[in-house]
Design a protein around this motif. Structure first.
Motif, mmCIF file in Angstrom:
data_model
loop_
_atom_site.group_PDB
_atom_site.id
_atom_site.type_symbol
_atom_site.label_atom_id
_atom_site.label_comp_id
_atom_site.label_asym_id
_atom_site.label_seq_id
_atom_site.Cartn_x
_atom_site.Cartn_y
_atom_site.Cartn_z
ATOM 1 N N THR A 88 0.833 -1.204 0.000
ATOM 2 C CA THR A 88 0.000 0.000 0.000
ATOM 3 C C THR A 88 0.871 1.258 0.000
ATOM 4 O O THR A 88 0.578 2.227 -0.712
ATOM 5 N N GLU A 89 1.958 1.245 0.764
ATOM 6 C CA GLU A 89 2.880 2.383 0.774
ATOM 7 C C GLU A 89 3.516 2.588 -0.596
ATOM 8 O O GLU A 89 3.644 3.722 -1.066
ATOM 9 N N GLU A 90 3.911 1.490 -1.243
ATOM 10 C CA GLU A 90 4.502 1.580 -2.589
ATOM 11 C C GLU A 90 3.482 2.121 -3.597
ATOM 12 O O GLU A 90 3.810 2.943 -4.447
ATOM 13 N N LEU A 91 2.242 1.655 -3.499
ATOM 14 C CA LEU A 91 1.189 2.143 -4.393
ATOM 15 C C LEU A 91 0.958 3.634 -4.165
ATOM 16 O O LEU A 91 0.788 4.403 -5.127
ATOM 17 N N ALA A 92 0.946 4.046 -2.909
ATOM 18 C CA ALA A 92 0.677 5.445 -2.570
ATOM 19 C C ALA A 92 1.768 6.381 -3.077
ATOM 20 O O ALA A 92 1.483 7.541 -3.402
ATOM 21 N N THR A 93 2.997 5.914 -3.143
ATOM 22 C CA THR A 93 4.094 6.780 -3.590
ATOM 23 C C THR A 93 4.247 6.810 -5.101
ATOM 24 O O THR A 93 5.017 7.610 -5.623
ATOM 25 N N ASN A 94 3.510 5.960 -5.811
ATOM 26 C CA ASN A 94 3.595 5.949 -7.267
ATOM 27 C C ASN A 94 2.552 6.919 -7.823
ATOM 28 O O ASN A 94 1.350 6.713 -7.665
ATOM 29 N N THR A 121 -4.443 0.770 -18.709
ATOM 30 C CA THR A 121 -3.491 -0.343 -18.611
ATOM 31 C C THR A 121 -2.152 0.113 -18.047
ATOM 32 O O THR A 121 -1.470 -0.663 -17.370
ATOM 33 N N ARG A 122 -1.786 1.377 -18.277
ATOM 34 C CA ARG A 122 -0.535 1.894 -17.705
ATOM 35 C C ARG A 122 -0.631 2.000 -16.183
ATOM 36 O O ARG A 122 0.338 1.744 -15.485
ATOM 37 N N GLU A 123 -1.814 2.341 -15.690
ATOM 38 C CA GLU A 123 -2.005 2.415 -14.239
ATOM 39 C C GLU A 123 -1.927 1.013 -13.626
ATOM 40 O O GLU A 123 -1.318 0.831 -12.566
ATOM 41 N N ILE A 124 -2.496 0.031 -14.312
ATOM 42 C CA ILE A 124 -2.435 -1.354 -13.825
ATOM 43 C C ILE A 124 -0.990 -1.830 -13.768
ATOM 44 O O ILE A 124 -0.547 -2.419 -12.776
ATOM 45 N N GLU A 125 -0.219 -1.562 -14.818
ATOM 46 C CA GLU A 125 1.187 -1.976 -14.843
ATOM 47 C C GLU A 125 1.993 -1.225 -13.786
ATOM 48 O O GLU A 125 2.866 -1.801 -13.137
ATOM 49 N N ALA A 126 1.696 0.054 -13.578
ATOM 50 C CA ALA A 126 2.382 0.831 -12.544
ATOM 51 C C ALA A 126 2.088 0.255 -11.159
ATOM 52 O O ALA A 126 2.981 0.161 -10.309
ATOM 53 N N ALA A 127 0.847 -0.164 -10.936
ATOM 54 C CA ALA A 127 0.469 -0.769 -9.655
ATOM 55 C C ALA A 127 1.190 -2.097 -9.456
ATOM 56 O O ALA A 127 1.691 -2.395 -8.365
ATOM 57 N N ARG A 128 1.264 -2.889 -10.515
ATOM 58 C CA ARG A 128 1.949 -4.175 -10.453
ATOM 59 C C ARG A 128 3.434 -3.976 -10.140
ATOM 60 O O ARG A 128 4.014 -4.655 -9.298
ATOM 61 N N THR A 129 4.058 -3.019 -10.810
ATOM 62 C CA THR A 129 5.476 -2.721 -10.589
ATOM 63 C C THR A 129 5.710 -2.203 -9.172
ATOM 64 O O THR A 129 6.673 -2.596 -8.511
ATOM 65 N N ALA A 130 4.825 -1.334 -8.707
ATOM 66 C CA ALA A 130 4.951 -0.806 -7.345
ATOM 67 C C ALA A 130 4.831 -1.929 -6.326
ATOM 68 O O ALA A 130 5.621 -2.011 -5.375
ATOM 69 N N ALA A 131 3.859 -2.813 -6.518
ATOM 70 C CA ALA A 131 3.673 -3.939 -5.589
ATOM 71 C C ALA A 131 4.911 -4.843 -5.582
ATOM 72 O O ALA A 131 5.335 -5.333 -4.535
ATOM 73 N N ALA A 132 5.496 -5.058 -6.754
ATOM 74 C CA ALA A 132 6.678 -5.916 -6.864
ATOM 75 C C ALA A 132 7.889 -5.316 -6.168
ATOM 76 O O ALA A 132 8.851 -6.025 -5.878
ATOM 77 N N SER A 133 7.837 -4.028 -5.868
ATOM 78 C CA SER A 133 8.947 -3.354 -5.189
ATOM 79 C C SER A 133 8.892 -3.505 -3.677
ATOM 80 O O SER A 133 9.854 -3.178 -2.994
ATOM 81 N N ALA A 134 7.783 -3.973 -3.159
ATOM 82 C CA ALA A 134 7.620 -4.079 -1.707
ATOM 83 C C ALA A 134 8.345 -5.306 -1.161
ATOM 84 O O ALA A 134 8.379 -6.364 -1.792
ATOM 85 N N ARG A 135 8.870 -5.164 0.022
ATOM 86 C CA ARG A 135 9.573 -6.251 0.699
ATOM 87 C C ARG A 135 8.597 -7.377 1.016
ATOM 88 O O ARG A 135 7.479 -7.140 1.465
ATOM 89 N N GLY A 136 9.017 -8.605 0.747
ATOM 90 C CA GLY A 136 8.208 -9.771 1.080
ATOM 91 C C GLY A 136 7.303 -10.255 -0.039
ATOM 92 O O GLY A 136 6.700 -11.306 0.071
ATOM 93 N N VAL A 137 7.213 -9.507 -1.129
ATOM 94 C CA VAL A 137 6.349 -9.902 -2.249
ATOM 95 C C VAL A 137 7.099 -10.880 -3.144
ATOM 96 O O VAL A 137 8.198 -10.603 -3.611
ATOM 97 N N THR A 138 6.485 -12.056 -3.373
ATOM 98 C CA THR A 138 7.089 -13.056 -4.258
ATOM 99 C C THR A 138 6.315 -13.210 -5.560
ATOM 100 O O THR A 138 6.821 -13.758 -6.525
ATOM 101 N N ASP A 139 5.067 -12.727 -5.588
ATOM 102 C CA ASP A 139 4.259 -12.794 -6.806
ATOM 103 C C ASP A 139 3.161 -11.736 -6.699
ATOM 104 O O ASP A 139 2.709 -11.411 -5.604
ATOM 105 N N VAL A 140 2.747 -11.214 -7.854
ATOM 106 C CA VAL A 140 1.664 -10.229 -7.897
ATOM 107 C C VAL A 140 0.606 -10.727 -8.866
ATOM 108 O O VAL A 140 0.898 -11.019 -10.022
ATOM 109 N N VAL A 141 -0.616 -10.854 -8.366
ATOM 110 C CA VAL A 141 -1.763 -11.231 -9.183
ATOM 111 C C VAL A 141 -2.622 -9.986 -9.342
ATOM 112 O O VAL A 141 -2.987 -9.356 -8.351
ATOM 113 N N THR A 142 -2.922 -9.641 -10.580
ATOM 114 C CA THR A 142 -3.706 -8.436 -10.846
ATOM 115 C C THR A 142 -5.130 -8.824 -11.198
ATOM 116 O O THR A 142 -5.360 -9.496 -12.201
#
Length: 168
Positions: A88-94, A121-142
């Motif tokens: 959520t913090e990563e999403l908020a800073t993007n 679609t750019r917002e979806i990809e930005a959200a996916r990339t932001a989520a992938a930057s968070a500690r502890g994330v091993t996979d992102v399902v959109t």
């Protein structure tokens, strides 16, 4: 075979690229190559770094494919709610992500599910990339759906006319 790059040369190119990359050089990642297929190994802190290593290896001419066996690790136990907070913090800073449209729906052992509504679609990809930057994330399902539109008076009128015709 003239023109074909040897597996040993490909291995050196991949290793060199991983060692000079500013985001990956501190991890000591390893690569092996068999018949043009790269096998990546090592440990990184985020899914984004794992994906970056794969992208870099794939960019090298002569590489036929990449098997990414890099693990995403943390420095200790991390709870699902901690991962959700970090995402959520990563999403908020993007600046490309609107938290009113996309957010964290669930986290289970490192897999994050993003939910919401947007047609961008750019917002979806930005959200996916932001989520992938968070500690502890091993996979992102959109699981983001097209934005729901409020019906206009015209839509309501035409829908009612169609219903009236079906009843008559």
């Amino acid at each position: 075979m003239a023109g074909r790059i040897s597996d040993e040369e490909l291995k050196e190119r991949v290793r060199s690229l991983l060692q000079v990359d500013k985001d990956l050089r501190g991890y000591g990642l390893n690569a092996d190559v068999v018949q043009g297929e790269v096998q990546l190994q090592g440990i990184v802190d985020t899914l984004k770094e794992k994906e970056r290593a794969e992208k870099l290896a794939s960019s090298i001419p002569g590489v036929k494919g990449v098997a990414n066996a890099i693990s995403v690790s943390t420095d200790g136990a991390i709870r699902n709610r901690d991962v959700a907070t970090e995402v959520t913090e990563e999403l908020a800073t993007n600046h490309r992500v609107d938290l009113r449209r996309i957010g964290v729906a669930a986290v289970d052992r490192g897999t994050v599910v993003l939910k919401g509504h947007t047609d961008d679609t750019r917002e979806i990809e930005a959200a996916r990339t932001a989520a992938a930057s968070a500690r502890g994330v091993t996979d992102v399902v959109t699981d983001v759906k097209p934005e729901k539109k409020e019906p206009t008076l015209k839509d309501i009128f035409h829908n009612q006319v169609r219903n009236d015709k079906e009843e008559g």
